[in-house]
Write a protein that holds these residues in place. Structure first.
Motif, short mmCIF file in Angstrom:
data_model
loop_
_atom_site.label_atom_id
_atom_site.label_comp_id
_atom_site.label_asym_id
_atom_site.label_seq_id
_atom_site.Cartn_x
_atom_site.Cartn_y
_atom_site.Cartn_z
N HIS A 16 -5.88 -1.24 -4.79
CA HIS A 16 -4.70 -1.11 -5.73
C HIS A 16 -4.22 -2.70 -5.94
O HIS A 16 -3.99 -3.33 -5.18
N LEU A 17 -3.87 -2.78 -7.26
CA LEU A 17 -3.18 -4.35 -7.49
C LEU A 17 -2.26 -3.68 -8.79
O LEU A 17 -2.13 -2.84 -9.43
N VAL A 23 2.61 3.14 -6.01
CA VAL A 23 1.38 3.44 -6.88
C VAL A 23 1.82 5.00 -7.20
O VAL A 23 1.80 5.88 -6.36
N PRO A 24 1.61 5.11 -8.46
CA PRO A 24 1.98 6.61 -9.05
C PRO A 24 0.71 7.59 -8.51
O PRO A 24 -0.32 7.13 -8.28
N LEU A 25 1.10 8.82 -7.76
CA LEU A 25 0.17 9.57 -7.41
C LEU A 25 -0.95 10.09 -8.45
O LEU A 25 -1.90 10.57 -8.24
N ALA A 34 -12.93 1.48 -12.18
CA ALA A 34 -11.53 1.16 -12.24
C ALA A 34 -10.85 2.35 -13.11
O ALA A 34 -11.20 2.72 -14.18
N ALA A 35 -9.38 2.32 -12.99
CA ALA A 35 -8.30 3.01 -13.61
C ALA A 35 -6.92 2.44 -13.56
O ALA A 35 -6.70 1.66 -12.77
N SER A 36 -6.16 2.70 -14.70
CA SER A 36 -4.94 1.98 -14.73
C SER A 36 -4.05 3.02 -15.18
O SER A 36 -4.10 4.01 -15.93
N CYS A 37 -2.66 2.61 -15.10
CA CYS A 37 -1.50 3.17 -15.61
C CYS A 37 -0.58 2.09 -16.10
O CYS A 37 -1.19 0.68 -16.21
N GLN A 94 -1.97 1.34 2.48
CA GLN A 94 -0.94 0.15 2.85
C GLN A 94 -0.81 -0.35 3.96
O GLN A 94 0.14 -0.94 4.58
N GLN A 95 -1.87 -0.62 4.62
CA GLN A 95 -2.02 -1.53 5.86
C GLN A 95 -2.05 -2.69 5.71
O GLN A 95 -1.68 -3.69 6.47
N THR A 96 -2.71 -3.28 4.40
CA THR A 96 -2.77 -4.64 4.25
C THR A 96 -2.36 -4.87 2.75
O THR A 96 -2.88 -4.08 1.74
N ARG A 97 -1.54 -5.80 2.74
CA ARG A 97 -0.85 -5.88 1.31
C ARG A 97 -0.40 -7.46 1.02
O ARG A 97 -0.03 -8.04 1.97
#
Length: 133
Positions: A16-17, A23-25, A34-37, A94-97
């Protein structure tokens, strides 16, 4: 011009970026590369077989500066709302950010390109330009 870079190890095939908010569910990648909001982009990547190289760029006319790889395929080209002017890149667990300030809060033009669209992507170039509040 390259302004940041990070290598990330992922257990799941999604990186995710976008905004530093959650990040919205509703952001579902399905079978697309890829997908986006309005605040995030989910990018399909190659999990558990090595690091995913992520580079962050700003546009530059200077021929001496490092640029995004022109052979990479664009998987997202649009705007993202970064509520605090920072862009976050991380794995779905969310282990690496990695977080980097790119300006003031607002809408940013963002282009995301990968070395191999789909499940074999191991490198991502992100070009982020100007904000409009």
């Amino acid at each position: 011009m390259q302004i940041a870079g990070v290598d990330i190890y992922v257990n799941h095939p999604v990186l995710h970026l976008g905004a530093t908010d959650w990040v919205p569910l509703s952001l579902a990648l399905d079978a697309a590369p890829a997908a986006s909001c309005d605040t995030h982009v989910a990018v399909r990547v190659r999990p558990q077989r090595g690091l995913i190289k992520v580079r962050l760029f700003t546009p530059s006319d200077d021929p001496q500066v490092q640029r995004p790889d022109p052979a990479f395929a664009t998987v997202f080209d649009g705007t993202l709302l970064l509520s605090d002017g920072r862009i976050a890149v991380g794995d779905v667990e969310q282990q690496t950010r990695f977080v980097h300030r790119v300006g003031d809060r607002g809408q940013f033009n963002v282009r995301v390109a990968v070395n191999a669209p789909g499940p074999d992507a191991s490198a991502i170039d992100i070009v982020i330009a100007g904000s409009s509040k």
